[in-house]
Design a protein around this motif. Structure first.
Motif, PDB file in Angstrom:
ATOM      1  N   GLU A 183       0.805  -1.220   0.000  1.00 14.14           N
ATOM      2  CA  GLU A 183       0.000   0.000   0.000  1.00 14.14           C
ATOM      3  C   GLU A 183       0.838   1.269   0.000  1.00 14.14           C
ATOM      4  OE1 GLU A 183      -0.025  -1.572   4.308  1.00 14.14           O
ATOM      5  OE2 GLU A 183       0.104  -2.317   2.257  1.00 14.14           O
ATOM      6  N   THR A 184       2.129   1.144   0.284  1.00 14.85           N
ATOM      7  CA  THR A 184       3.008   2.311   0.265  1.00 14.85           C
ATOM      8  C   THR A 184       3.902   2.346  -0.969  1.00 14.85           C
ATOM      9  OG1 THR A 184       4.749   1.166   1.525  1.00 14.85           O
ATOM     10  CG2 THR A 184       3.040   2.315   2.792  1.00 14.85           C
ATOM     11  N   CYS A 218       2.129   5.112  17.868  1.00 15.07           N
ATOM     12  CA  CYS A 218       2.568   4.092  16.909  1.00 15.07           C
ATOM     13  C   CYS A 218       3.074   4.679  15.602  1.00 15.07           C
ATOM     14  CB  CYS A 218       1.418   3.125  16.605  1.00 15.07           C
ATOM     15  SG  CYS A 218       0.788   2.232  18.040  1.00 15.07           S
ATOM     16  N   ARG A 219       2.752   5.916  15.301  1.00 11.45           N
ATOM     17  CA  ARG A 219       3.118   6.514  14.011  1.00 11.45           C
ATOM     18  C   ARG A 219       4.620   6.828  13.977  1.00 11.45           C
ATOM     19  NH1 ARG A 219       2.234  11.544  11.040  1.00 11.45           N
ATOM     20  NH2 ARG A 219       0.918  11.184   9.212  1.00 11.45           N
ATOM     21  N   PRO A 220       5.316   6.480  12.895  1.00  9.52           N
ATOM     22  CA  PRO A 220       6.765   6.737  12.851  1.00  9.52           C
ATOM     23  C   PRO A 220       7.142   8.181  12.586  1.00  9.52           C
ATOM     24  CG  PRO A 220       6.060   5.676  10.835  1.00  9.52           C
ATOM     25  CD  PRO A 220       4.862   5.695  11.728  1.00  9.52           C
ATOM     26  N   LEU A 221       6.210   9.024  12.142  1.00  8.13           N
ATOM     27  CA  LEU A 221       6.482  10.432  11.906  1.00  8.13           C
ATOM     28  C   LEU A 221       5.445  11.275  12.653  1.00  8.13           C
ATOM     29  CD1 LEU A 221       7.311  10.691   8.072  1.00  8.13           C
ATOM     30  CD2 LEU A 221       8.887  10.475   9.998  1.00  8.13           C
ATOM     31  N   PRO A 238      -1.983   6.612   3.194  1.00 10.67           N
ATOM     32  CA  PRO A 238      -2.876   5.431   3.183  1.00 10.67           C
ATOM     33  C   PRO A 238      -2.925   4.723   4.530  1.00 10.67           C
ATOM     34  CG  PRO A 238      -0.860   4.997   1.957  1.00 10.67           C
ATOM     35  CD  PRO A 238      -0.871   6.448   2.235  1.00 10.67           C
ATOM     36  N   LEU A 239      -1.825   4.724   5.273  1.00 12.48           N
ATOM     37  CA  LEU A 239      -1.843   4.103   6.597  1.00 12.48           C
ATOM     38  C   LEU A 239      -2.690   4.905   7.573  1.00 12.48           C
ATOM     39  CD1 LEU A 239       1.920   3.048   6.929  1.00 12.48           C
ATOM     40  CD2 LEU A 239      -0.006   1.748   6.022  1.00 12.48           C
ATOM     41  N   ASP A 240      -2.648   6.227   7.463  1.00 13.13           N
ATOM     42  CA  ASP A 240      -3.477   7.067   8.335  1.00 13.13           C
ATOM     43  C   ASP A 240      -4.959   6.847   8.053  1.00 13.13           C
ATOM     44  OD1 ASP A 240      -1.246   8.117   9.541  1.00 13.13           O
ATOM     45  OD2 ASP A 240      -1.182   9.897   8.268  1.00 13.13           O
ATOM     46  N   ALA A 241      -5.309   6.697   6.785  1.00 21.29           N
ATOM     47  CA  ALA A 241      -6.712   6.431   6.450  1.00 21.29           C
ATOM     48  C   ALA A 241      -7.171   5.106   7.036  1.00 21.29           C
ATOM     49  CB  ALA A 241      -6.894   6.446   4.930  1.00 21.29           C
ATOM     50  N   ALA A 242      -6.322   4.077   6.935  1.00 17.01           N
ATOM     51  CA  ALA A 242      -6.671   2.782   7.532  1.00 17.01           C
ATOM     52  C   ALA A 242      -6.752   2.873   9.047  1.00 17.01           C
ATOM     53  CB  ALA A 242      -5.634   1.734   7.118  1.00 17.01           C
ATOM     54  N   ALA A 253      -0.594  -0.765  16.127  1.00 19.02           N
ATOM     55  CA  ALA A 253       0.852  -1.024  16.150  1.00 19.02           C
ATOM     56  C   ALA A 253       1.268  -1.885  14.966  1.00 19.02           C
ATOM     57  CB  ALA A 253       1.241  -1.684  17.464  1.00 19.02           C
ATOM     58  N   ASP A 254       0.477  -2.901  14.650  1.00 20.26           N
ATOM     59  CA  ASP A 254       0.783  -3.739  13.495  1.00 20.26           C
ATOM     60  C   ASP A 254       0.661  -2.955  12.189  1.00 20.26           C
ATOM     61  OD1 ASP A 254       1.182  -5.824  15.221  1.00 20.26           O
ATOM     62  OD2 ASP A 254      -0.790  -6.719  14.918  1.00 20.26           O
ATOM     63  N   LEU A 255      -0.315  -2.064  12.118  1.00 25.75           N
ATOM     64  CA  LEU A 255      -0.518  -1.282  10.905  1.00 25.75           C
ATOM     65  C   LEU A 255       0.682  -0.397  10.597  1.00 25.75           C
ATOM     66  CD1 LEU A 255      -2.386  -0.178   8.619  1.00 25.75           C
ATOM     67  CD2 LEU A 255      -3.227   1.489  10.286  1.00 25.75           C
ATOM     68  N   TYR A 256       1.230   0.252  11.618  1.00 24.64           N
ATOM     69  CA  TYR A 256       2.346   1.168  11.406  1.00 24.64           C
ATOM     70  C   TYR A 256       3.710   0.479  11.462  1.00 24.64           C
ATOM     71  CZ  TYR A 256      -0.704   5.239  11.565  1.00 24.64           C
ATOM     72  OH  TYR A 256      -1.667   6.189  11.290  1.00 24.64           O
ATOM     73  N   GLY A 257       3.732  -0.838  11.560  1.00 22.72           N
ATOM     74  CA  GLY A 257       4.986  -1.557  11.460  1.00 22.72           C
ATOM     75  C   GLY A 257       5.657  -1.891  12.768  1.00 22.72           C
TER      76      GLY A 257
END
Length: 341
Positions: A162-163, A312-315, A194-198, A239-243
């Motif tokens: 997705e990225t 959980c977000r890396p940025l 796309p990760l933020d939307a999910a 946590a799983d979503l953001y890696g």
């Protein structure tokens, strides 16, 4: 004071005729201007100083207790397994070999669990370090640090389909953007959108489930258990979503910030007045008590989910707007307004 007040005038503190006299002492006869320094109450020597906490001395008995207890338990388990395998060999050789094989499986599984926990902790620390580096690079507008952050971000999501489009766009603009702050913002918009939307969908779905279940459940204990399970599951999925993909120890570290939210959710008795304060616009005055309680529990779940996104977000949120409660609860509130009649 007696006599005519002196008019304001400018003078040097070390000028001729200027004498500094401590409070309570008589000025000399040749003094033309007398200066009495004011006593600063904050700097008064008589003010009590803060007492420093005493340092711990001697051995830490609690640590010694748990270390010794853990060692004894480990030795006991090992001796029990050894005795079991010996007894199995005494009964039959094939039973002994079977027990030995099962003990080997247990040992391999234990080593695998330890490796997975360490890897999960390292992944969580990697995301925390990446977020801190991004904040520092954006604040200092450092293009070199920002480029390193972007490359680490692309490597983090190298296996996420997705990225793929965002990573390709970043690769094309990495040498064109020279401003560090803009580079971090571009990476956020291209890779994390796309990760933020999910993530918003996950928070919204969890809030909807909590609202519906707690509105129809007959017992308060059911509400507490369901909210606890829903929040923990939401934190795990984010946590799983953001890696991050943390193990048990890393998961406990991630969920420490939700303890206060869970205590509020399970410990308060929700009434129409509190619902009206949170929902607003007089909607709570027309809602039933159970429906209002479900809406409040959904709101609290949404707030916990939004806090988990920040963790959980890396940025950090820079170029993209930080999602709010209205972004994930708008559908629930609109349904409540339609169903109030």
């Amino acid at each position: 004071m007696t006599g005519t007040p002196r008019k304001p005038a400018a003078f040097r503190i070390d000028g001729e005729g200027v004498v500094v006299v401590p409070a309570g002492e008589a000025p000399p006869a040749h003094a033309r201007i007398v200066v009495e320094p004011e006593v600063d109450g904050a700097a008064d020597d008589t003010a009590p100083l803060p007492v420093p906490l005493p340092k711990r001395r001697g051995p830490r008995w609690g640590r010694l207790l748990w270390t010794g207890l853990g060692g004894l338990v480990s030795l006991g388990i090992g001796l029990a397994v050894d005795r079991l395998i010996r007894d199995l060999f005494e009964r039959a050789d094939w039973l002994g070999w079977l027990g030995l094989a099962l003990a080997a499986l247990v040992a391999v599984g234990a080593v695998g669990l330890v490796v997975r926990e360490v890897a999960g902790i390292l992944r969580v620390e990697r995301i925390d370090r990446l977020r801190a580096e991004a904040e520092a690079a954006a604040a200092a507008d450092d293009d070199a640090r920002a480029g390193k952050v972007v490359r680490d971000l692309v490597a983090l999501y190298a296996d996420r389909p997705e990225t793929a489009a965002g990573r390709a766009a970043i690769a094309g603009h990495l040498r064109e953007v020279i401003d560090g702050r803009d580079l971090v913002g571009l990476a956020e918009a291209e890779v994390l959108a796309p990760l933020d939307a999910a993530a918003r969908r996950l928070v919204s779905d969890a809030a909807k489930r909590v609202s519906v279940v707690t509105a129809v459940s007959p017992r308060a204990i059911v509400d507490v258990i369901f909210v606890l399970v829903a929040v923990l599951g939401l934190v795990r999925r984010l946590a799983d979503l953001y890696g991050g993909r943390p193990g048990l120890v890393g998961f406990v570290r991630l969920t420490r910030h939700v303890v206060g939210h869970l205590a509020v959710t399970g410990g308060m008795a929700v009434g129409d007045g509190l619902v009206q304060q949170i929902v607003g616009h007089g909607l709570a005055a027309r809602l039933s008590a159970r429906l209002g309680e479900g809406v409040v529990n959904g709101l609290l779940t949404a707030r916990v989910g939004l806090a988990a996104i920040d963790v959980c977000r890396p940025l950090p949120f820079a170029s993209l707007p930080r999602p709010g409660v209205s972004d994930v609860m708008g559908g629930i509130l609109s349904r409540a307004e339609k169903g109030e009649g």
